[in-house]
Design a protein around this motif. Structure first.
Motif, PDB file in Angstrom:
ATOM      1  N   GLN A 100       0.785  -1.132  -0.082  1.00 55.82           N
ATOM      2  CA  GLN A 100       0.029   0.101  -0.039  1.00 55.82           C
ATOM      3  C   GLN A 100       0.950   1.109  -0.121  1.00 55.82           C
ATOM      4  O   GLN A 100       0.421   2.188  -0.725  1.00 55.82           O
ATOM      5  CB  GLN A 100      -0.846  -0.157   1.168  1.00 55.82           C
ATOM      6  N   ASN A 101       2.046   1.364   0.677  1.00 51.55           N
ATOM      7  CA  ASN A 101       2.922   2.369   0.804  1.00 51.55           C
ATOM      8  C   ASN A 101       3.525   2.461  -0.590  1.00 51.55           C
ATOM      9  O   ASN A 101       3.350   3.696  -1.071  1.00 51.55           O
ATOM     10  CB  ASN A 101       4.083   2.026   1.716  1.00 51.55           C
ATOM     11  N   LEU A 102       3.781   1.439  -1.278  1.00 52.58           N
ATOM     12  CA  LEU A 102       4.560   1.603  -2.574  1.00 52.58           C
ATOM     13  C   LEU A 102       3.116   2.148  -3.533  1.00 52.58           C
ATOM     14  O   LEU A 102       3.715   2.930  -4.360  1.00 52.58           O
ATOM     15  CB  LEU A 102       5.089   0.327  -3.174  1.00 52.58           C
ATOM     16  N   LEU A 103       2.103   1.293  -3.536  1.00 55.99           N
ATOM     17  CA  LEU A 103       0.958   1.931  -4.328  1.00 55.99           C
ATOM     18  C   LEU A 103       0.694   3.416  -4.286  1.00 55.99           C
ATOM     19  O   LEU A 103       0.386   4.213  -5.319  1.00 55.99           O
ATOM     20  CB  LEU A 103      -0.256   1.210  -4.215  1.00 55.99           C
ATOM     21  N   ARG A 104       0.669   3.787  -3.032  1.00 57.90           N
ATOM     22  CA  ARG A 104       0.238   5.283  -2.770  1.00 57.90           C
ATOM     23  C   ARG A 104       1.321   6.344  -3.409  1.00 57.90           C
ATOM     24  O   ARG A 104       1.227   7.114  -4.168  1.00 57.90           O
ATOM     25  CB  ARG A 104       0.292   5.403  -1.331  1.00 57.90           C
ATOM     26  N   TRP A 105       2.652   5.790  -3.173  1.00 58.58           N
ATOM     27  CA  TRP A 105       3.905   6.337  -3.707  1.00 58.58           C
ATOM     28  C   TRP A 105       3.793   6.406  -5.317  1.00 58.58           C
ATOM     29  O   TRP A 105       3.564   7.745  -5.978  1.00 58.58           O
ATOM     30  CB  TRP A 105       5.006   6.052  -3.567  1.00 58.58           C
ATOM     31  N   PHE A 106       3.366   5.486  -5.797  1.00 55.15           N
ATOM     32  CA  PHE A 106       3.406   5.521  -7.295  1.00 55.15           C
ATOM     33  C   PHE A 106       2.483   5.958  -7.821  1.00 55.15           C
ATOM     34  O   PHE A 106       2.304   6.779  -9.069  1.00 55.15           O
ATOM     35  CB  PHE A 106       3.114   3.921  -7.659  1.00 55.15           C
ATOM     36  N   ASN A 107       1.013   6.239  -7.223  1.00 57.05           N
ATOM     37  CA  ASN A 107      -0.102   6.950  -7.495  1.00 57.05           C
ATOM     38  C   ASN A 107      -0.052   8.656  -7.363  1.00 57.05           C
ATOM     39  O   ASN A 107      -0.080   9.448  -8.368  1.00 57.05           O
ATOM     40  CB  ASN A 107      -1.234   6.559  -6.892  1.00 57.05           C
ATOM     41  N   ASP A 108       0.792   8.653  -6.351  1.00 59.00           N
ATOM     42  CA  ASP A 108       1.070  10.287  -5.898  1.00 59.00           C
ATOM     43  C   ASP A 108       2.335  10.859  -7.009  1.00 59.00           C
ATOM     44  O   ASP A 108       1.888  12.003  -7.588  1.00 59.00           O
ATOM     45  CB  ASP A 108       1.735  10.490  -4.611  1.00 59.00           C
ATOM     46  N   ILE A 109       3.142  10.211  -7.286  1.00 58.41           N
ATOM     47  CA  ILE A 109       4.360  10.782  -7.969  1.00 58.41           C
ATOM     48  C   ILE A 109       4.070  10.530  -9.514  1.00 58.41           C
ATOM     49  O   ILE A 109       4.613  11.496 -10.417  1.00 58.41           O
ATOM     50  CB  ILE A 109       5.721  10.096  -7.375  1.00 58.41           C
ATOM     51  N   ALA A 110       3.275   9.474  -9.954  1.00 60.25           N
ATOM     52  CA  ALA A 110       3.273   9.345 -11.367  1.00 60.25           C
ATOM     53  C   ALA A 110       1.880   8.792 -11.757  1.00 60.25           C
ATOM     54  O   ALA A 110       1.723   8.568 -13.133  1.00 60.25           O
ATOM     55  CB  ALA A 110       4.202   7.974 -11.784  1.00 60.25           C
ATOM     56  N   ALA A 127      16.327   6.900  -5.095  1.00 60.70           N
ATOM     57  CA  ALA A 127      16.087   7.571  -3.862  1.00 60.70           C
ATOM     58  C   ALA A 127      14.663   7.745  -3.524  1.00 60.70           C
ATOM     59  O   ALA A 127      14.333   7.670  -2.263  1.00 60.70           O
ATOM     60  CB  ALA A 127      16.757   9.068  -3.897  1.00 60.70           C
ATOM     61  N   GLU A 128      13.968   8.020  -4.433  1.00 58.36           N
ATOM     62  CA  GLU A 128      12.380   8.043  -4.159  1.00 58.36           C
ATOM     63  C   GLU A 128      11.956   6.591  -3.652  1.00 58.36           C
ATOM     64  O   GLU A 128      11.300   6.644  -2.734  1.00 58.36           O
ATOM     65  CB  GLU A 128      11.613   7.997  -5.507  1.00 58.36           C
ATOM     66  N   LEU A 129      12.484   5.670  -4.365  1.00 63.56           N
ATOM     67  CA  LEU A 129      11.855   4.393  -4.025  1.00 63.56           C
ATOM     68  C   LEU A 129      12.451   3.915  -2.516  1.00 63.56           C
ATOM     69  O   LEU A 129      11.398   3.522  -1.639  1.00 63.56           O
ATOM     70  CB  LEU A 129      12.541   3.135  -4.810  1.00 63.56           C
ATOM     71  N   LEU A 130      13.401   4.183  -2.209  1.00 62.40           N
ATOM     72  CA  LEU A 130      14.413   4.082  -0.932  1.00 62.40           C
ATOM     73  C   LEU A 130      13.298   4.989   0.280  1.00 62.40           C
ATOM     74  O   LEU A 130      13.589   4.375   1.240  1.00 62.40           O
ATOM     75  CB  LEU A 130      15.697   4.158  -0.855  1.00 62.40           C
ATOM     76  N   ALA A 131      13.016   5.802  -0.176  1.00 63.73           N
ATOM     77  CA  ALA A 131      12.003   6.802   0.577  1.00 63.73           C
ATOM     78  C   ALA A 131      10.622   5.937   0.985  1.00 63.73           C
ATOM     79  O   ALA A 131      10.201   6.757   2.008  1.00 63.73           O
ATOM     80  CB  ALA A 131      11.956   8.201   0.231  1.00 63.73           C
ATOM     81  N   VAL A 132      10.312   5.192   0.296  1.00 63.14           N
ATOM     82  CA  VAL A 132       9.099   4.468   0.728  1.00 63.14           C
ATOM     83  C   VAL A 132       9.183   3.594   1.756  1.00 63.14           C
ATOM     84  O   VAL A 132      10.084   2.498   1.725  1.00 63.14           O
ATOM     85  CB  VAL A 132       8.434   3.621  -0.551  1.00 63.14           C
ATOM     86  N   ASN A 133       8.371   3.731   2.771  1.00 70.49           N
ATOM     87  CA  ASN A 133       8.570   2.842   4.049  1.00 70.49           C
ATOM     88  C   ASN A 133       8.149   1.369   3.619  1.00 70.49           C
ATOM     89  O   ASN A 133       7.253   1.233   3.089  1.00 70.49           O
ATOM     90  CB  ASN A 133       7.458   3.153   4.981  1.00 70.49           C
ATOM     91  N   GLY A 134       9.170   0.419   3.932  1.00 73.00           N
ATOM     92  CA  GLY A 134       9.210  -0.989   3.728  1.00 73.00           C
ATOM     93  C   GLY A 134       9.799  -1.464   2.213  1.00 73.00           C
ATOM     94  O   GLY A 134      10.118  -2.498   2.104  1.00 73.00           O
ATOM     95  N   ILE A 135      10.534  -0.280   1.571  1.00 74.71           N
ATOM     96  CA  ILE A 135      11.179  -0.624   0.189  1.00 74.71           C
ATOM     97  C   ILE A 135      12.648  -0.617   0.870  1.00 74.71           C
ATOM     98  O   ILE A 135      13.155   0.598   0.852  1.00 74.71           O
ATOM     99  CB  ILE A 135      10.739   0.286  -0.761  1.00 74.71           C
TER     100      ILE A 135
END
Length: 225
Positions: A100-110, A127-135
């Motif tokens: 869910q954290n990754l999906l929200r990031w993917f939706n918000d940024i792109a 850097a963007e991916l590493l900032a996602v909690n759990g990645i």
């Protein structure tokens, strides 16, 4: 850069390419990562944390059977609903939260578009991916290489095991240093990195086992000092 440093770099590049060639001569092409879409790769990269690929395949199949394997649909699921579908992958509550954290990031940024991130450099996207909690580092590099097709070398426990047993690295080498061991000298080519990592996994599973090494038949036996 002095001549000795240049020579060491050239020697390491040749050694790593010779190792790659030896594995390629054994396996041919790997065509890894097995997935029907870049998004499936992204999901699989999270699901494969701390489990084997067979369990990931079961979880992916569950998502496909329920027509859930799209970012838009998965974003609409509650954490409990998502966890139920990915249960075969283990640690399903933790992984559901990370997805869910990754999906929200993917939706918000792109807006869930891979091409919308083409303008980012590999370092910026990492850097963007590493900032996602759990990645973590391995998951981020897997997503970069196999989903975004960016040349980011993936290292894992198999890489550490094989190259330590060949006395090429220290057993406790940091992840970033091990990644740099390859990226500092190899051509930054996504297909090369894709095949190289896949071959390492194959060697580790067939010959360089955790508790026993079958060196006498291993394609890398010629590199043992």
């Amino acid at each position: 850069m002095d001549k000795r440093t240049v020579r060491n770099i050239m020697n390491r590049e040749k050694l790593l390419m010779d190792i790659f060639t030896a594995m390629k001569n054994t396996f041919g092409s790997s065509n890894w990562w097995p997935a029907d879409s870049a998004f499936e790769v992204m999901v699989g990269a999270v699901l494969t944390q701390n489990t084997n690929w067979k369990n990931v395949e079961k979880a992916i199949q569950n998502l496909k059977q329920h027509n859930l394997l799209t970012p838009q649909v998965m974003l609409g699921l509650s954490q409990d609903e998502l966890a139920g579908h990915i249960r075969p992958a283990g640690y399903y509550n933790v992984k559901a939260k990370r997805l869910q954290n990754l999906l929200r990031w993917f939706n918000d940024i792109a807006s869930c578009s891979f091409s919308a991130l083409d303008h980012l450099s590999i370092d910026e996207l990492r850097a963007e991916l590493l900032a996602v909690n759990g990645i973590g580092q391995e998951t981020a590099d897997s997503i970069l290489l196999y989903a975004f097709e960016r040349p980011s070398f993936v290292v894992d426990a198999y890489t550490r095991r094989i190259f330590h047993r060949h006395s090429l690295i220290e057993e406790d080498i940091y992840y970033e240093d091990l990644r740099d061991y390859f990226m500092d000298v190899l051509p930054h080519d996504a297909q090369l990195f894709n095949e190289y990592h896949a071959f390492i996994v194959h060697v580790a599973k067939r010959w360089c086992l955790k508790n026993k090494a079958h060196c006498e038949t291993c394609p890398l036996r010629i590199f043992i000092e």
